[in-house]
Design a protein around this motif. Structure first.
Motif, PDB file in Angstrom:
ATOM      1  N   LEU A 177       0.857  -1.076  -0.094  1.00  0.00           N
ATOM      2  CA  LEU A 177      -0.024   0.044  -0.100  1.00  0.00           C
ATOM      3  C   LEU A 177       1.119   1.046  -0.029  1.00  0.00           C
ATOM      4  N   ALA A 178       0.875   2.233  -0.991  1.00  0.00           N
ATOM      5  CA  ALA A 178       1.446   3.272  -0.809  1.00  0.00           C
ATOM      6  C   ALA A 178       1.007   4.308   0.107  1.00  0.00           C
ATOM      7  N   PRO A 179       2.099   5.052   0.842  1.00  0.00           N
ATOM      8  CA  PRO A 179       1.940   5.579   2.171  1.00  0.00           C
ATOM      9  C   PRO A 179       0.748   6.390   1.957  1.00  0.00           C
ATOM     10  N   CYS A 180       0.105   6.448   3.072  1.00  0.00           N
ATOM     11  CA  CYS A 180      -0.938   7.494   3.254  1.00  0.00           C
ATOM     12  C   CYS A 180      -0.617   8.653   4.218  1.00  0.00           C
ATOM     13  N   HIS A 181      -0.066   8.444   5.233  1.00  0.00           N
ATOM     14  CA  HIS A 181       0.398   9.390   6.087  1.00  0.00           C
ATOM     15  C   HIS A 181       1.950   9.644   5.565  1.00  0.00           C
ATOM     16  N   MET A 182       2.173  10.707   4.648  1.00  0.00           N
ATOM     17  CA  MET A 182       3.491  10.641   3.966  1.00  0.00           C
ATOM     18  C   MET A 182       4.585  11.448   4.617  1.00  0.00           C
ATOM     19  N   VAL A 183       4.266  12.703   5.328  1.00  0.00           N
ATOM     20  CA  VAL A 183       5.121  13.646   5.556  1.00  0.00           C
ATOM     21  C   VAL A 183       5.168  14.058   7.049  1.00  0.00           C
ATOM     22  N   TYR A 184       6.367  13.933   7.655  1.00  0.00           N
ATOM     23  CA  TYR A 184       6.245  14.220   9.114  1.00  0.00           C
ATOM     24  C   TYR A 184       7.197  15.619   9.369  1.00  0.00           C
ATOM     25  N   GLN A 185       6.739  16.870   9.635  1.00  0.00           N
ATOM     26  CA  GLN A 185       7.543  17.839   9.914  1.00  0.00           C
ATOM     27  C   GLN A 185       7.325  18.343  11.286  1.00  0.00           C
ATOM     28  N   PHE A 186       8.641  18.539  11.987  1.00  0.00           N
ATOM     29  CA  PHE A 186       8.658  18.811  13.390  1.00  0.00           C
ATOM     30  C   PHE A 186       8.871  20.356  13.515  1.00  0.00           C
ATOM     31  N   HIS A 187       8.736  20.816  14.640  1.00  0.00           N
ATOM     32  CA  HIS A 187       8.998  22.377  14.837  1.00  0.00           C
ATOM     33  C   HIS A 187       9.185  22.739  16.489  1.00  0.00           C
ATOM     34  N   VAL A 188       9.987  23.220  16.557  1.00  0.00           N
ATOM     35  CA  VAL A 188      10.383  23.514  18.200  1.00  0.00           C
ATOM     36  C   VAL A 188      10.015  25.022  18.384  1.00  0.00           C
ATOM     37  N   SER A 189       9.405  25.182  19.427  1.00  0.00           N
ATOM     38  CA  SER A 189       8.988  26.593  19.691  1.00  0.00           C
ATOM     39  C   SER A 189       9.421  26.921  21.175  1.00  0.00           C
ATOM     40  N   GLY A 190       9.476  28.070  21.669  1.00  0.00           N
ATOM     41  CA  GLY A 190      10.146  28.318  22.893  1.00  0.00           C
ATOM     42  C   GLY A 190      11.679  28.059  23.295  1.00  0.00           C
ATOM     43  N   ILE A 191      12.342  28.069  21.911  1.00  0.00           N
ATOM     44  CA  ILE A 191      13.708  27.679  21.808  1.00  0.00           C
ATOM     45  C   ILE A 191      14.552  28.748  22.741  1.00  0.00           C
ATOM     46  N   GLY A 192      15.213  28.252  23.704  1.00  0.00           N
ATOM     47  CA  GLY A 192      16.204  29.096  24.576  1.00  0.00           C
ATOM     48  C   GLY A 192      15.380  29.197  26.075  1.00  0.00           C
TER      49      GLY A 192
END
Length: 302
Positions: A177-192
């Protein structure tokens, strides 16, 4: 009155049911389909987004996510844990190739009992885990996208390249089965100060009734696992969908679900610190306060 976060899901179900485009699909079952959706879930409160308007078997979802993280592509380890959600595809391939009218139960037992049979008939091809943990480049270099992500989160949390994905064009035809949930992008808030890890998932194709409740739950679990590994607090899960659809054999079930009022989300805790991303087990996850409405059954379209 506070807007329950699950209402985003119910609103999406209603919109697609009311105004989705009727079409035949790959499975031959038929759907109503729309393009584009977004939901946001704040996990910083400890809430775990397991939908409540029907029972979601969250342990199965988390077991599948842990299996993805192993890089596995064979259903045998899943069956050993009672997870049968991937059986339909290799079973259909076996029946078509051999003409044997074997039951699902007997097929699964043969996979468990016979390692050689499992190797031949239980493999799904280079699906999610293979691409996440062992993407092979054209020069033969193997890329562990998840390990790279964790290293980058520790060393360069403000990067805009905190991504892993599974859409390997050159290997799509080899996948069950071709991937359905394709892309996972992370983001960091509150750095520092107090860094919080956020995750946005893009899902190109989504079965709203059966698939989405499972996916949201396991993606939230993944966010917790990776946040633990990089010593960050958990922030927001943002789910985005491309082709969002309801199968024609789920219409009545969806109407029943829409008649129900959401209940409070449960809480999630992880009982120990895993030594690395490969060290998690289902016993590490504890969910409290989950009191959903009864389950609503529906057939998977293969």
């Amino acid at each position: 009155m506070t807007h329950h976060p699950e209402s985003q899901y119910l609103d999406l179900l209603q919109r697609v049911l009311d105004s989705g485009d009727s079409r035949m699909d790959r499975t031959g079952v038929g759907t109503v389909s729309s393009l584009g959706a977004m939901m946001r879930f704040d996990l910083s409160t400890g809430d775990f987004p397991i939908f409540t308007t029907k029972r979601v078997y969250w342990k199965l979802a988390v077991k599948e996510m842990i299996w993805f993280l192993t890089g596995g592509t064979n259903i045998r380890p899943l069956l050993a844990q009672g997870v049968r959600i991937w059986t339909d595809w290799p079973l259909a391939a076996y029946r078509q190739a051999t003409g044997e009218k074997i039951s699902q139960k007997d097929f699964e037992q043969r996979i468990l009992d016979d390692e050689e049979f499992a190797v031949r008939w239980g493999d799904l091809g280079p699906v999610y885990g293979k691409q996440w943990r062992a993407w092979v480049a054209s020069d033969g270099t193997v890329h562990d996208q998840v390990a790279t992500l964790i290293n980058d989160l520790k060393g360069n949390p403000s990067s805009r390249r905190l991504i892993f994905h599974a859409w390997n064009v050159g290997e799509l035809r080899e996948m069950a089965l071709a991937p359905c949930h394709m892309v996972y992008q992370f983001h960091v808030s509150g750095i520092g100060s107090r860094p919080r890890l956020n995750l946005m998932v893009f899902q190109r194709s989504c079965d709203l009734f059966l698939g989405l409740p499972f996916n949201v739950c396991q993606q939230a679990a993944l966010l917790h696992m990776i946040a633990q590994q990089v010593d960050m607090e958990v922030g927001e899960l943002v789910w985005t969908g491309g082709d969002v659809h309801i199968y024609s054999n789920h219409f009545e079930q969806v109407r029943e679900q829409l008649s129900r009022e959401p209940r409070p989300f449960p809480k999630l805790s992880i009982s120990r610190r895993a030594s690395d991303i490969n060290d998690f087990a289902i016993a590490d996850f504890s969910v409290t306060g989950y009191e959903p409405h009864p389950p609503i059954a529906g057939d998977v379209a293969v």
